[in-house]
Design a protein around this motif. Structure first.
Motif, PDB file in Angstrom:
ATOM      1  N   ILE A  10       0.890  -1.165   0.000  1.00 39.93           N
ATOM      2  CA  ILE A  10       0.000   0.000   0.000  1.00 39.93           C
ATOM      3  C   ILE A  10       0.922   1.208   0.000  1.00 39.93           C
ATOM      4  CG2 ILE A  10      -1.764   1.300   1.242  1.00 39.93           C
ATOM      5  CD1 ILE A  10      -2.575  -1.310   2.601  1.00 39.93           C
ATOM      6  N   ALA A  11       0.735   2.117  -0.944  1.00 39.63           N
ATOM      7  CA  ALA A  11       1.695   3.220  -1.083  1.00 39.63           C
ATOM      8  C   ALA A  11       0.998   4.554  -1.300  1.00 39.63           C
ATOM      9  CB  ALA A  11       2.641   2.944  -2.257  1.00 39.63           C
ATOM     10  N   THR A  12       1.686   5.591  -0.869  1.00 41.38           N
ATOM     11  CA  THR A  12       1.260   6.955  -1.149  1.00 41.38           C
ATOM     12  C   THR A  12       2.512   7.804  -1.318  1.00 41.38           C
ATOM     13  OG1 THR A  12      -0.170   8.779  -0.429  1.00 41.38           O
ATOM     14  CG2 THR A  12       1.170   7.720   1.265  1.00 41.38           C
ATOM     15  N   HIS A  13       2.317   9.070  -1.681  1.00 36.51           N
ATOM     16  CA  HIS A  13       3.471   9.961  -1.733  1.00 36.51           C
ATOM     17  C   HIS A  13       3.079  11.291  -1.121  1.00 36.51           C
ATOM     18  CE1 HIS A  13       3.854  12.961  -5.381  1.00 36.51           C
ATOM     19  NE2 HIS A  13       2.774  13.195  -4.723  1.00 36.51           N
ATOM     20  N   GLN A  14       4.063  11.989  -0.637  1.00 35.53           N
ATOM     21  CA  GLN A  14       3.852  13.294  -0.023  1.00 35.53           C
ATOM     22  C   GLN A  14       4.747  14.315  -0.711  1.00 35.53           C
ATOM     23  OE1 GLN A  14       1.721  14.250   2.597  1.00 35.53           O
ATOM     24  NE2 GLN A  14       0.836  12.247   2.175  1.00 35.53           N
ATOM     25  N   GLN A  15       4.128  15.382  -1.200  1.00 38.85           N
ATOM     26  CA  GLN A  15       4.927  16.497  -1.705  1.00 38.85           C
ATOM     27  C   GLN A  15       5.467  17.272  -0.512  1.00 38.85           C
ATOM     28  OE1 GLN A  15       3.706  18.658  -5.344  1.00 38.85           O
ATOM     29  NE2 GLN A  15       1.710  17.695  -5.022  1.00 38.85           N
ATOM     30  N   ILE A  16       6.660  17.800  -0.680  1.00 38.64           N
ATOM     31  CA  ILE A  16       7.276  18.546   0.411  1.00 38.64           C
ATOM     32  C   ILE A  16       7.859  19.850  -0.116  1.00 38.64           C
ATOM     33  CG2 ILE A  16       7.826  16.551   1.855  1.00 38.64           C
ATOM     34  CD1 ILE A  16      10.638  16.608   0.712  1.00 38.64           C
TER      35      ILE A  16
ATOM     36  N   LYS B 249      15.397  22.960   0.508  1.00 44.81           N
ATOM     37  CA  LYS B 249      15.905  22.613  -0.821  1.00 44.81           C
ATOM     38  C   LYS B 249      14.936  22.997  -1.936  1.00 44.81           C
ATOM     39  CE  LYS B 249      18.294  18.583   1.037  1.00 44.81           C
ATOM     40  NZ  LYS B 249      18.399  17.109   0.963  1.00 44.81           N
ATOM     41  N   GLY B 250      13.722  23.403  -1.573  1.00 44.33           N
ATOM     42  CA  GLY B 250      12.701  23.711  -2.578  1.00 44.33           C
ATOM     43  C   GLY B 250      11.572  22.713  -2.485  1.00 44.33           C
ATOM     44  N   THR B 251      11.053  22.259  -3.632  1.00 46.81           N
ATOM     45  CA  THR B 251       9.945  21.315  -3.621  1.00 46.81           C
ATOM     46  C   THR B 251      10.404  19.949  -4.116  1.00 46.81           C
ATOM     47  OG1 THR B 251       9.298  22.024  -5.855  1.00 46.81           O
ATOM     48  CG2 THR B 251       8.227  23.119  -3.999  1.00 46.81           C
ATOM     49  N   ASP B 252       9.752  18.926  -3.615  1.00 42.80           N
ATOM     50  CA  ASP B 252      10.130  17.555  -3.940  1.00 42.80           C
ATOM     51  C   ASP B 252       8.977  16.649  -3.513  1.00 42.80           C
ATOM     52  OD1 ASP B 252      11.561  15.249  -4.589  1.00 42.80           O
ATOM     53  OD2 ASP B 252      13.383  15.884  -3.578  1.00 42.80           O
ATOM     54  N   ALA B 253       9.237  15.355  -3.418  1.00 38.09           N
ATOM     55  CA  ALA B 253       8.258  14.405  -2.902  1.00 38.09           C
ATOM     56  C   ALA B 253       8.986  13.168  -2.413  1.00 38.09           C
ATOM     57  CB  ALA B 253       7.235  14.029  -3.970  1.00 38.09           C
ATOM     58  N   PHE B 254       8.322  12.412  -1.555  1.00 41.10           N
ATOM     59  CA  PHE B 254       8.848  11.113  -1.149  1.00 41.10           C
ATOM     60  C   PHE B 254       7.700  10.116  -1.099  1.00 41.10           C
ATOM     61  CE2 PHE B 254       7.880  13.358   2.785  1.00 41.10           C
ATOM     62  CZ  PHE B 254       7.203  12.411   3.526  1.00 41.10           C
ATOM     63  N   VAL B 255       8.041   8.855  -1.239  1.00 42.99           N
ATOM     64  CA  VAL B 255       7.056   7.775  -1.250  1.00 42.99           C
ATOM     65  C   VAL B 255       7.088   7.046   0.085  1.00 42.99           C
ATOM     66  CG1 VAL B 255       6.747   5.412  -2.137  1.00 42.99           C
ATOM     67  CG2 VAL B 255       6.834   7.359  -3.719  1.00 42.99           C
ATOM     68  N   LEU B 256       5.916   6.683   0.562  1.00 43.01           N
ATOM     69  CA  LEU B 256       5.764   5.818   1.730  1.00 43.01           C
ATOM     70  C   LEU B 256       5.006   4.576   1.289  1.00 43.01           C
ATOM     71  CD1 LEU B 256       4.559   8.450   4.342  1.00 43.01           C
ATOM     72  CD2 LEU B 256       6.689   7.187   4.503  1.00 43.01           C
ATOM     73  N   ALA B 257       5.556   3.410   1.545  1.00 42.57           N
ATOM     74  CA  ALA B 257       4.894   2.165   1.177  1.00 42.57           C
ATOM     75  C   ALA B 257       4.948   1.189   2.348  1.00 42.57           C
ATOM     76  CB  ALA B 257       5.566   1.544  -0.039  1.00 42.57           C
ATOM     77  N   VAL B 258       3.892   0.410   2.510  1.00 40.18           N
ATOM     78  CA  VAL B 258       3.805  -0.579   3.574  1.00 40.18           C
ATOM     79  C   VAL B 258       3.582  -1.948   2.942  1.00 40.18           C
ATOM     80  CG1 VAL B 258       2.518  -1.372   5.604  1.00 40.18           C
ATOM     81  CG2 VAL B 258       2.909   1.080   5.245  1.00 40.18           C
ATOM     82  N   ARG B 259       4.368  -2.928   3.373  1.00 40.53           N
ATOM     83  CA  ARG B 259       4.215  -4.312   2.894  1.00 40.53           C
ATOM     84  C   ARG B 259       2.966  -4.927   3.505  1.00 40.53           C
ATOM     85  NH1 ARG B 259       5.102  -7.834   0.880  1.00 40.53           N
ATOM     86  NH2 ARG B 259       6.807  -9.212   1.446  1.00 40.53           N
ATOM     87  N   VAL B 260       2.179  -5.595   2.679  1.00 38.07           N
ATOM     88  CA  VAL B 260       0.947  -6.235   3.152  1.00 38.07           C
ATOM     89  C   VAL B 260       0.926  -7.714   2.776  1.00 38.07           C
ATOM     90  CG1 VAL B 260      -0.408  -4.120   3.165  1.00 38.07           C
ATOM     91  CG2 VAL B 260      -0.288  -5.484   1.077  1.00 38.07           C
TER      92      VAL B 260
END
Length: 220
Positions: free
Chosen positions: A199-205, A209-220
């Motif tokens: 199950i995954a999502t991403h968050q813009q930040i 450093k400016g703008t970017d994003a990272f992914v968060l995923a959980v094993r199911v």
């Protein structure tokens, strides 16, 4: 100083404050000429909290650099926890080892030098509870695939810098290796979700450093 950096610095005063270990790591990396591409202090604390929330006892980090994020993650572990960090540069690894030693987390940290995919291929079969991927973006899809194989159910996988520059990422004519690698990450996440493996999502930040994003995923 950008408005994003001002906000981060404001929050850091209250939520992080003076931290000798982290401050030393930043100064030591600068003195040794390492590129200033570490995670921000607030991001470091965020991934530490995520690892702590799931009770991580075994962590894999892909991309050590100077050990700044390594220190944060090691702090999430109990005294008998283990963090294996992969770094391709022996010079960077040497700086990182001195930094984790200074921060008093060295007993929990094992920094291994070499191509990360080769290092990961030689790991034992004990699954990881938490994975932080922050290395060459062209290989992020491969790191993600290996992480899915080597994590337990309920484990968390965090991938940093999946957008980096939004306009470049969304430009259909941009075929640079880093952008292509990051785009492939999202395609893989969709496939893993469809198969019921993640199950995954991403968050813009927006930060210093400016703008970017990272992914968060959980094993199911």
């Amino acid at each position: 100083m950008s408005i994003y950096e001002q906000v981060d610095k404001y929050a850091e005063r209250f939520l992080i404050g003076e931290d000798d270990g982290l401050g030393h790591a930043i100064e030591n990396c600068t003195q040794n000429g390492l590129p200033p591409i570490r995670v921000s202090a607030m991001q470091g604390k965020f991934i530490m909290m995520q690892a702590k929330l799931i009770g991580a006892r075994r962590i894999l980090e892909v991309g050590t650099l100077g050990g700044y994020s390594t220190i944060w993650l090691a702090r999430a572990l109990s005294h008998n926890g283990e963090l294996i960090s992969c770094e391709c540069s022996s010079d960077f690894a040497q700086v990182a080892r001195s930094n984790v030693e200074y921060a008093k987390v060295a007993p929990k940290v094992d920094i291994r030098v070499g191509a990360a995919l080769e290092t990961i291929s030689r790991l034992d079969d004990i699954p990881f509870d938490f994975v932080f991927i922050d290395a060459d973006k062209s290989n992020s899809p491969n790191y993600l695939a290996e992480s899915v194989k080597r994590t337990r159910k309920g484990a968390m996988i965090v991938i940093d810098n999946t957008i980096q520059d939004a306009r470049s990422f969304l430009d259909p004519n941009n075929m640079t290796p880093n952008v292509l690698g990051n785009r492939q990450v999202y395609k893989l996440l969709q496939e893993y979700e469809a198969r019921g493996e993640l199950i995954a999502t991403h968050q813009q930040i927006a930060n210093e450093k400016g703008t970017d994003a990272f992914v968060l995923a959980v094993r199911v």
